[in-house]
Design a protein around this motif. Sequence first.
Motif, mmCIF file in Angstrom:
data_model
loop_
_atom_site.group_PDB
_atom_site.id
_atom_site.type_symbol
_atom_site.label_atom_id
_atom_site.label_comp_id
_atom_site.label_asym_id
_atom_site.label_seq_id
_atom_site.Cartn_x
_atom_site.Cartn_y
_atom_site.Cartn_z
ATOM 1 N N MET A 1 -25.358 -0.462 11.391
ATOM 2 C CA MET A 1 -24.323 0.289 10.671
ATOM 3 C C MET A 1 -24.942 0.896 9.416
ATOM 4 N N GLY A 2 -24.744 2.177 9.194
ATOM 5 C CA GLY A 2 -25.276 2.825 8.013
ATOM 6 C C GLY A 2 -24.441 2.533 6.784
ATOM 7 N N GLU A 3 -24.791 3.200 5.687
ATOM 8 C CA GLU A 3 -24.083 2.998 4.435
ATOM 9 C C GLU A 3 -22.629 3.446 4.568
ATOM 10 N N VAL A 4 -21.713 2.659 3.990
ATOM 11 C CA VAL A 4 -20.296 2.997 4.046
ATOM 12 C C VAL A 4 -20.061 4.243 3.203
ATOM 13 N N TRP A 5 -19.472 5.247 3.823
ATOM 14 C CA TRP A 5 -19.312 6.532 3.144
ATOM 15 C C TRP A 5 -17.844 6.774 2.791
ATOM 16 N N ALA A 6 -17.644 7.684 1.820
ATOM 17 C CA ALA A 6 -16.290 8.095 1.432
ATOM 18 C C ALA A 6 -16.059 9.562 1.731
ATOM 19 N N LYS A 7 -17.085 10.400 1.526
ATOM 20 C CA LYS A 7 -16.953 11.841 1.747
ATOM 21 C C LYS A 7 -18.233 12.349 2.391
ATOM 22 N N LEU A 8 -18.083 13.453 3.146
ATOM 23 C CA LEU A 8 -19.207 14.034 3.868
ATOM 24 C C LEU A 8 -19.341 15.513 3.552
ATOM 25 N N ALA A 9 -20.570 16.015 3.649
ATOM 26 C CA ALA A 9 -20.815 17.455 3.671
ATOM 27 C C ALA A 9 -21.397 17.789 5.042
ATOM 28 N N ARG A 10 -20.910 18.870 5.645
ATOM 29 C CA ARG A 10 -21.387 19.269 6.975
ATOM 30 C C ARG A 10 -21.868 20.714 6.930
ATOM 31 N N ASP A 11 -22.760 21.048 7.835
ATOM 32 C CA ASP A 11 -23.181 22.438 7.958
ATOM 33 C C ASP A 11 -22.244 23.165 8.929
ATOM 34 N N ALA A 12 -22.544 24.421 9.196
ATOM 35 C CA ALA A 12 -21.655 25.236 10.037
ATOM 36 C C ALA A 12 -21.528 24.684 11.450
ATOM 37 N N ASP A 13 -22.504 23.903 11.891
ATOM 38 C CA ASP A 13 -22.458 23.336 13.241
ATOM 39 C C ASP A 13 -21.805 21.954 13.258
ATOM 40 N N GLY A 14 -21.305 21.510 12.104
ATOM 41 C CA GLY A 14 -20.642 20.215 12.039
ATOM 42 C C GLY A 14 -21.565 19.048 11.793
ATOM 43 N N ARG A 15 -22.884 19.303 11.612
ATOM 44 C CA ARG A 15 -23.821 18.209 11.350
ATOM 45 C C ARG A 15 -23.692 17.741 9.901
ATOM 46 N N VAL A 16 -23.775 16.433 9.700
ATOM 47 C CA VAL A 16 -23.672 15.853 8.360
ATOM 48 C C VAL A 16 -24.951 16.158 7.594
ATOM 49 N N GLY A 75 -12.481 2.368 12.013
ATOM 50 C CA GLY A 75 -11.925 3.614 12.526
ATOM 51 C C GLY A 75 -12.202 4.795 11.626
ATOM 52 N N PHE A 76 -12.091 4.572 10.316
ATOM 53 C CA PHE A 76 -12.378 5.681 9.405
ATOM 54 C C PHE A 76 -13.864 6.010 9.430
ATOM 55 N N GLN A 77 -14.718 5.005 9.402
ATOM 56 C CA GLN A 77 -16.155 5.254 9.377
ATOM 57 C C GLN A 77 -16.613 5.979 10.644
ATOM 58 N N ALA A 78 -15.882 5.791 11.745
ATOM 59 C CA ALA A 78 -16.248 6.465 12.997
ATOM 60 C C ALA A 78 -16.029 7.969 12.906
ATOM 61 N N ARG A 79 -15.294 8.412 11.912
ATOM 62 C CA ARG A 79 -15.029 9.845 11.781
ATOM 63 C C ARG A 79 -16.260 10.629 11.341
ATOM 64 N N ILE A 80 -17.351 9.938 11.087
ATOM 65 C CA ILE A 80 -18.598 10.652 10.815
ATOM 66 C C ILE A 80 -19.014 11.478 12.028
ATOM 67 N N ASP A 81 -18.553 11.034 13.192
ATOM 68 C CA ASP A 81 -18.764 11.786 14.433
ATOM 69 C C ASP A 81 -17.609 12.777 14.578
ATOM 70 N N PRO A 82 -17.857 14.087 14.481
ATOM 71 C CA PRO A 82 -16.758 15.054 14.558
ATOM 72 C C PRO A 82 -16.009 15.017 15.881
ATOM 73 N N LYS A 83 -16.587 14.370 16.889
ATOM 74 C CA LYS A 83 -15.932 14.291 18.193
ATOM 75 C C LYS A 83 -15.135 13.002 18.364
ATOM 76 N N ALA A 84 -14.999 12.242 17.282
ATOM 77 C CA ALA A 84 -14.248 10.985 17.364
ATOM 78 C C ALA A 84 -12.841 11.249 17.871
ATOM 79 N N ASN A 85 -12.417 10.464 18.842
ATOM 80 C CA ASN A 85 -11.131 10.706 19.496
ATOM 81 C C ASN A 85 -9.955 10.334 18.601
#
Length: 827
Positions: A1-16, A75-85
Amino acid sequence: MGEVWAKLARDADGRVTAILPLVDHILDVGAAMAALLPGWTRPLEAAAGRPLTGQDSARLIALAALHDLGKANRGFQARIDPKANQKIGHTGPVAALLNHSKLRAGEAARAIGAMLDAWGAAEHFAAVMAHHGRPVDAFAFPPDTGVWMKFAGCWMPEHGHDPAADVLPVIAAVCARWPLAWAAGEPLPQAPRFVALFAGLVTLADWLGSDSDRFPIEGPYGTDRIAVREVAAAAAAQARGLVPSATPPGDFKAAFGKAPFAFQAQAAADDLGPVALIEAETGSGKTEAALWRWIELRRRGRVDGLFFALPTRSAAVQLHRRVDAMLKSVWGADAPEAVLAVPGYLQSGDATGQALPDYAVRWDDGEAGGKPDARWAAERANRFLAARVAVGTIDQALLATLPVRHALFRAGMLARSLLVVDEVHASDAYMAGLLDRLLTHHVAVGGHALLLSATLGARARAQLLRQPMMSHDQAVAVPYPALSGRDAVRAVAGAGHEKQVRIETAGEIDDPVAIAERAVAAARAGAAVLVVRNSVGGAAAVAQAVAARAPELAFRVGDVATLHHGRFAPDDRRLLDAAVESAFGKTRGAGGRVLVGTQTLEQSLDIDADLLITDLAPIDVLLQRIGRLHRHVRERGAFAEARTIVLRPAERDLTPLLTRKGGFHGLGGHVYPNLVQLEATLRRIEATPDIVIPRDNRRLVEGALHPDALAEVVRDQGAAWQNHAAMRSGGVSADGQTAAQVALDLSQRFSELDWRDAEKAVTRLGGRDLLIDLDPPLPGPFGKSIHRIRVPHWMAGNATTVEHDGGGDFRLGDRLLRYDQWGLRHR
């Protein structure tokens, strides 16, 4: 498990591309709350009923910082994946962590529970979890276990990882930064209003600490991060006008360019109490008196901000310029900008903004983000009340007492301000009930309010000033002009001039052609004629008749004949307001002309007409309209005598209206449905057609609105009127009860606040009106493309889709609408 995050920045392709660790965001928001508390210490202490200690402040900061600890859930941390269901949030899951039988015994839940018990902060924690704008059902009392049970799984250990354990470093970081919060001490203040005020401040702290310009997602995260974030928070709070500031020295003349009238100087008296009332004739300078009271209350440390609430958007637009000019006179180059608190306008000081994608705004003096801090409150309607100085419509203030999203934020922001409510009168029991509830809370948290009125009826005075109801004779004997507090009323000298007005009646309310011919005849004789109607349809019919008969005399924007009402797009409203000021303002030129409009023309606007033609309305409303007549000293030729023509039905007897739905252009319909008030008004002006303003204001208002006077009318008119009066009395009572039922009672425990009647509440304030974006834009009637327009909820129905081909008509669901020089209407 990576570092617990609160906010993300993504590029135009959705990559963190970058993450903001949860611990850092938590500390950012704590720093923001620490920067904000000095600006709200006075209202917090008033709500608490005692001074705040250093430990109280540390605990409030720590609680605010912990607002996002729920983001550690799986569940929230899984949202790092833009395809999270599944999109799991972070507030409801906290209730699961604290209450689920398998989780509450864990170290994280025990640590939070011990903290809340020691601090007496269970209600305060529920307020923290409401930082997205409304209480979270999972923290309501009594609890609904089904709301949070569904979130329990996102905390359960899985594959060797325990998400609940990730909460512990967050708590440890907050404890290390504000250790005083965890020392032994007395519990936090428990007063419900204190908790509600804190809830609004947490939302502000979250917004401030989430500003990626001040607190970039990319870092830095080094050892100096504490110093960096606290400097950033203090700078942001200062730039946004969220910390107390002093008022420069200067007298009334320096602020307004002239010496004050007696009542203007006396309006700043220190003994009026938290709710004061100025009653003086229209055009006497109540606005300057209100602004002077604000300046003096600031100097005494009683208030910081100002919200000036007006009845219409047009009035707010015009007054905004005056208030901004006053700020420049007092503060000079360092003046704060007055925000125009009207949705869709994007105006701060002299600068106009343009909405861009993703909620960005470009201001006309720079690129997107120009002066972002100073104009932050101007960019979204739910932030308006956070401005140090804002001028807007009364609904923006009343939304602070209704169960709608961000109501507690609005109420919290208002707590530091002088609330000025202009053109208060007694015609709407629902609005009066909401205002009364708002004033109750505002005063309880140390706020100050000032009510302005040409003349307030005895019933409304008693309600808003919390005074005993007077008899008719006692009410008539109240001095006028008057300056009142809740404990006393004093006579004051007015502006020093009287206006004699001749009132005539004409049975033409249902004949727009006859009305137009009257107006055109007067305009051809050189008069500036103002025609005020009770409905948009009635106004449009007269305006079109004027344009057909005398296009050269019709009010126009550029070369286009039009009228003034509330159903125009914001960009066109700016053009209309400017045209009204040019054609009918203080500096208007000579020559005849005709301006037709609705209630948007009757209040607060600086209109100077030679002749007024108006639909019959309750006497307090008529006096507002008469205030637009002979407002300034000028040469008027054949119209040197101030004249008002009041339109009534062709038959003097109003009895047929008792059973006629809709009445005549709003007469007896939903606009002014109380026919007893209209009959009483008609009697007063028929009995004394020659009146003197302000000498007769009190006599006229009480003679047509006081319950004793209305009872006399009913006795004279017979059984049908008695039935109508009983129905209206029931309706007024029901409106007052509805206001009491839907308005938030912030004396209740936070976890027991009822948020269920939101739709009923906002409908009455236009909260369900549909704001639609038009792509492609409509061709505006005055040369501007219309990209956005507000459609009243009753006109929009349940429509959600918009179709048009770029012409003047568009389809909204199954309804065909037209927008042209006469405004928005059904085709």
